[in-house]
Every structure is written in structure tokens, then in C-alpha cells.
Motif scaffolding. Structure first.
Motif, PDB file in Angstrom:
ATOM      1  N   ALA A  74      27.493  36.667  46.070  1.00 38.13           N
ATOM      2  CA  ALA A  74      27.128  37.127  47.144  1.00 38.13           C
ATOM      3  C   ALA A  74      26.367  38.403  47.227  1.00 38.13           C
ATOM      4  O   ALA A  74      25.567  38.909  47.756  1.00 38.13           O
ATOM      5  N   ASP A  75      27.164  39.373  46.261  1.00 37.84           N
ATOM      6  CA  ASP A  75      26.606  40.781  46.174  1.00 37.84           C
ATOM      7  C   ASP A  75      26.769  41.199  45.047  1.00 37.84           C
ATOM      8  O   ASP A  75      28.088  41.532  44.288  1.00 37.84           O
ATOM      9  N   PRO A  76      25.744  41.435  43.911  1.00 38.28           N
ATOM     10  CA  PRO A  76      26.092  41.935  43.005  1.00 38.28           C
ATOM     11  C   PRO A  76      26.869  43.230  42.564  1.00 38.28           C
ATOM     12  O   PRO A  76      27.297  43.576  41.646  1.00 38.28           O
ATOM     13  N   LEU A  77      26.799  44.082  43.725  1.00 40.85           N
ATOM     14  CA  LEU A  77      27.401  45.164  43.684  1.00 40.85           C
ATOM     15  C   LEU A  77      28.902  45.226  43.328  1.00 40.85           C
ATOM     16  O   LEU A  77      29.900  45.813  42.922  1.00 40.85           O
ATOM     17  N   GLU A  78      29.506  43.892  43.667  1.00 45.24           N
ATOM     18  CA  GLU A  78      30.810  43.574  43.479  1.00 45.24           C
ATOM     19  C   GLU A  78      31.318  43.518  42.033  1.00 45.24           C
ATOM     20  O   GLU A  78      32.654  43.466  41.767  1.00 45.24           O
ATOM     21  N   VAL A  79      30.421  43.759  41.187  1.00 44.49           N
ATOM     22  CA  VAL A  79      30.872  43.846  39.601  1.00 44.49           C
ATOM     23  C   VAL A  79      31.223  44.972  39.517  1.00 44.49           C
ATOM     24  O   VAL A  79      31.765  45.392  38.114  1.00 44.49           O
ATOM     25  N   LEU A  80      31.101  46.186  40.164  1.00 45.75           N
ATOM     26  CA  LEU A  80      31.516  47.624  39.968  1.00 45.75           C
ATOM     27  C   LEU A  80      32.982  47.460  40.023  1.00 45.75           C
ATOM     28  O   LEU A  80      33.470  47.128  40.934  1.00 45.75           O
ATOM     29  N   PRO A  81      33.551  48.408  39.337  1.00 40.43           N
ATOM     30  CA  PRO A  81      35.104  48.373  39.310  1.00 40.43           C
ATOM     31  C   PRO A  81      35.671  48.607  40.644  1.00 40.43           C
ATOM     32  O   PRO A  81      36.551  48.242  41.244  1.00 40.43           O
ATOM     33  N   SER A  82      34.874  49.832  41.374  1.00 38.11           N
ATOM     34  CA  SER A  82      35.455  50.355  42.392  1.00 38.11           C
ATOM     35  C   SER A  82      35.357  49.171  43.689  1.00 38.11           C
ATOM     36  O   SER A  82      36.132  49.200  44.677  1.00 38.11           O
ATOM     37  N   ARG A  83      34.537  48.157  43.676  1.00 36.02           N
ATOM     38  CA  ARG A  83      34.198  47.053  44.416  1.00 36.02           C
ATOM     39  C   ARG A  83      35.246  45.940  44.161  1.00 36.02           C
ATOM     40  O   ARG A  83      35.601  45.259  44.768  1.00 36.02           O
ATOM     41  N   MET A  84      34.988  45.522  42.919  1.00 37.07           N
ATOM     42  CA  MET A  84      35.921  44.404  42.234  1.00 37.07           C
ATOM     43  C   MET A  84      37.284  44.463  42.518  1.00 37.07           C
ATOM     44  O   MET A  84      38.010  43.845  42.974  1.00 37.07           O
ATOM     45  N   MET A  85      37.571  45.651  42.348  1.00 38.35           N
ATOM     46  CA  MET A  85      39.293  45.871  42.260  1.00 38.35           C
ATOM     47  C   MET A  85      39.787  45.766  43.806  1.00 38.35           C
ATOM     48  O   MET A  85      40.930  45.390  44.158  1.00 38.35           O
ATOM     49  N   CYS A  86      38.930  46.294  44.814  1.00 44.24           N
ATOM     50  CA  CYS A  86      39.345  46.394  46.159  1.00 44.24           C
ATOM     51  C   CYS A  86      39.276  44.910  46.689  1.00 44.24           C
ATOM     52  O   CYS A  86      40.128  44.375  47.387  1.00 44.24           O
ATOM     53  N   GLY A  87      38.482  43.969  46.137  1.00 42.14           N
ATOM     54  CA  GLY A  87      38.402  42.764  46.359  1.00 42.14           C
ATOM     55  C   GLY A  87      39.661  41.932  45.871  1.00 42.14           C
ATOM     56  O   GLY A  87      40.204  41.164  46.628  1.00 42.14           O
ATOM     57  N   LEU A  88      40.053  42.143  44.738  1.00 42.35           N
ATOM     58  CA  LEU A  88      41.345  41.486  44.335  1.00 42.35           C
ATOM     59  C   LEU A  88      42.642  42.195  45.116  1.00 42.35           C
ATOM     60  O   LEU A  88      43.568  41.576  45.392  1.00 42.35           O
ATOM     61  N   TYR A  89      42.557  43.424  45.364  1.00 48.35           N
ATOM     62  CA  TYR A  89      43.621  44.107  46.333  1.00 48.35           C
ATOM     63  C   TYR A  89      43.775  42.972  47.363  1.00 48.35           C
ATOM     64  O   TYR A  89      44.848  43.003  48.196  1.00 48.35           O
ATOM     65  N   LEU A  90      42.739  43.163  48.138  1.00 44.38           N
ATOM     66  CA  LEU A  90      42.621  42.327  49.440  1.00 44.38           C
ATOM     67  C   LEU A  90      43.273  40.975  49.444  1.00 44.38           C
ATOM     68  O   LEU A  90      44.060  40.390  50.030  1.00 44.38           O
ATOM     69  N   ASP A  91      42.682  40.243  48.136  1.00 46.30           N
ATOM     70  CA  ASP A  91      43.410  38.969  47.878  1.00 46.30           C
ATOM     71  C   ASP A  91      44.952  39.169  47.721  1.00 46.30           C
ATOM     72  O   ASP A  91      45.530  38.261  48.084  1.00 46.30           O
ATOM     73  N   TYR A  92      45.322  40.042  46.992  1.00 47.16           N
ATOM     74  CA  TYR A  92      47.016  40.185  46.699  1.00 47.16           C
ATOM     75  C   TYR A  92      47.480  40.407  48.287  1.00 47.16           C
ATOM     76  O   TYR A  92      48.708  39.687  48.508  1.00 47.16           O
TER      77      TYR A  92
END
Length: 243
Positions: A74-92
Motif C-alpha cells: 500500500a505504501d512503499p515507504l513501509e520498507v524503511l526500518p523506521s516504518r516497518m518496525m513500527c508496523g510490527l510493533y503495532l501488530d505486537y
């Protein structure tokens, strides 16, 4: 009830009981009773209680991986570590099974966490290799700092994020709102890992807009890596499920 639906229902009930009762108290008899199936039906799908509860763990991790891929598409910027790990943290934060895993909650998991590490070692090792390749791709396109070894960056990213996970169980008072916590995590990872040009922007949105073209160019390659990992995760689920 179709076999797939029956298996999903058993997994759902097993997950609920694992969280409510903990590994030691959960029995196949109670799972079968609550799922509305015979005990023998459960064993048609999984050989042992450990295999069934391991499937609960794997499903939680697979769901998080699937959501991660959806965010990246949905958003290529989600491949950046600062974005990707925040998404995984919210999943957690959203999934109690993931929270038990990351906090190594022995009351819930018993020996299951150790079993998962043994049984899923190959899948976890492959995921680790994919993450390393992910970071290499970003470094090669100037989106991450290259003055630090990639192995050290990998370690720093995992250690910082794990620290945020563990803080959930260590805080005495009420936690900060999730949006605040993810903002702190993103700021930390940008400063430690990403290119100084991006880290020096005071406004993350400005930094993201500046990097967007370069990120869009590399996102398909990175997404393909995690699609491969999703396929391997699905194959592991099928391997554990008895036909």
C-alpha cells in the motif's frame, strides 16, 4: 464443517485457551469440546498438543507477516526500518500471542517458546537472511547509513525494537499511547540506521517525501523477499497440518 474451516476453528479455540489457561493446563479434550469436534478429529489435524499449540504461534507470526506485506504494497515507504518496525510493533500490541512470545511469558507459553525456536529454526533463519538482504538493498541505494557494518545495523534494529517490546512488561505506571510509542521508535531507528539527510529532517513527513522516489524504486525487490518468506511460512503450516 469443511476440513479447512474445522482446522481454523480448532486453532482459534486453542489460542484462546492458551492465553486464558497457559500451556500446562490446556488439554486436547477441552480444545475439542469447545471447538465442537471429537478429540480424534483434533488428532487428525495435529499429532500432539505441542504441534497444535506451535501452529497457534506460527499462525500469529504469519498474520503479522501478511499485514506487513499489505502495508508495504500500500505504501512503499513501509520498507524503511523506521516504518516497518513500527508496523510490527503495532501488530505486537494488537496480538496477545505475539506479546506472550516477545515477552517470553512462561505462564502462558511454558516450554512452547523453546519448542518454537527448535521446530521453526530453519524458517526463522531464513527470515533473518531476508532481513539482512533487505538492509543491504537499502544501503545500496543510499537509504541507510553505510558507515556501520550491516551486521551491526541488523543487531541494533532488532535490539532497539525488542527493547520496546520488553518495556511493556517492565513499566510500573500506565504506558504511553501507542502513537507516542511508535513515534519514539521511528525517531530512534531513523537516527541510528537511516541516512543522515533523512534523520536530520525535523519533520518525518518531509523526510519521507524527500526519499519517496528512491524508496519506490527498491520496494518491489524488498516486497518480493517477504513474499518468499510468506510462501515458506504457509508451507510450514501445511507441513504441520495432517491431511
Amino acid at each position: 464443517m469443511a476440513q479447512t474451516q474445522r482446522g481454523e476453528r480448532i486453532l482459534e479455540v486453542a489460542g484462546e485457551l492458551l492465553l486464558a489457561w497457559g500451556y500446562r493446563r490446556v488439554t486436547i479434550d477441552e480444545i475439542a469440546r469447545r471447538a465442537g469436534v471429537g478429540k480424534g478429529t483434533v488428532y487428525l489435524h495435529w499429532k500432539t498438543k505441542d504441534a497444535l499449540l506451535l501452529a497457534v504461534v506460527l499462525r500469529a507470526k504469519a498474520r503479522s507477516l501478511h499485514r506487513q506485506l499489505e502495508r508495504m504494497r500500500a505504501d512503499p515507504l513501509e520498507v524503511l526500518p523506521s516504518r516497518m518496525m513500527c508496523g510490527l510493533y503495532l501488530d505486537y500490541l494488537d496480538d496477545p500471542v505475539l506479546r506472550a512470545l516477545h515477552s517470553d511469558d512462561s505462564d502462558v507459553l511454558g516450554r512452547l517458546n523453546d519448542t518454537a525456536k527448535q521446530e521453526l529454526a530453519e524458517l526463522m533463519a531464513h527470515g533473518d537472511r531476508i532481513l539482512r538482504r533487505h538492509l543491504d538493498v537499502l544501503r545500496g541505494h543510499g537509504l541507510m547509513r553505510d558507515d556501520v557494518e550491516v551486521t551491526h545495523q541488523h543487531y541494533a534494529m532488532m535490539a532497539v525494537t525488542a527493547g520496546f517490546f520488553m518495556t511493556e512488561t517492565l513499566q510500573a505506571g500506565p504506558p504511553l499511547p501507542p502513537a507516542v510509542r511508535t513515534g519514539i521508535l521511528a525517531h530512534t531507528l531513523r537516527g541510528v540506521l537511516e541516512t543522515p539527510d533523512a534523520a536530520e529532517h525535523h519533520d518525518p513527513a518531509t523526510a519521507d517525501a524527500h526519499r519517496a522516489p528512491a524508496v519506490a524504486a527498491v520496494a518491489p525487490e524488498i516486497i518480493a523477499l517477504y513474499e518468499q518468506l510468506e510462501e515458506l511460512s504457509s508451507a510450514e503450516m501445511r507441513r504441520q497440518l495432517r491431511d
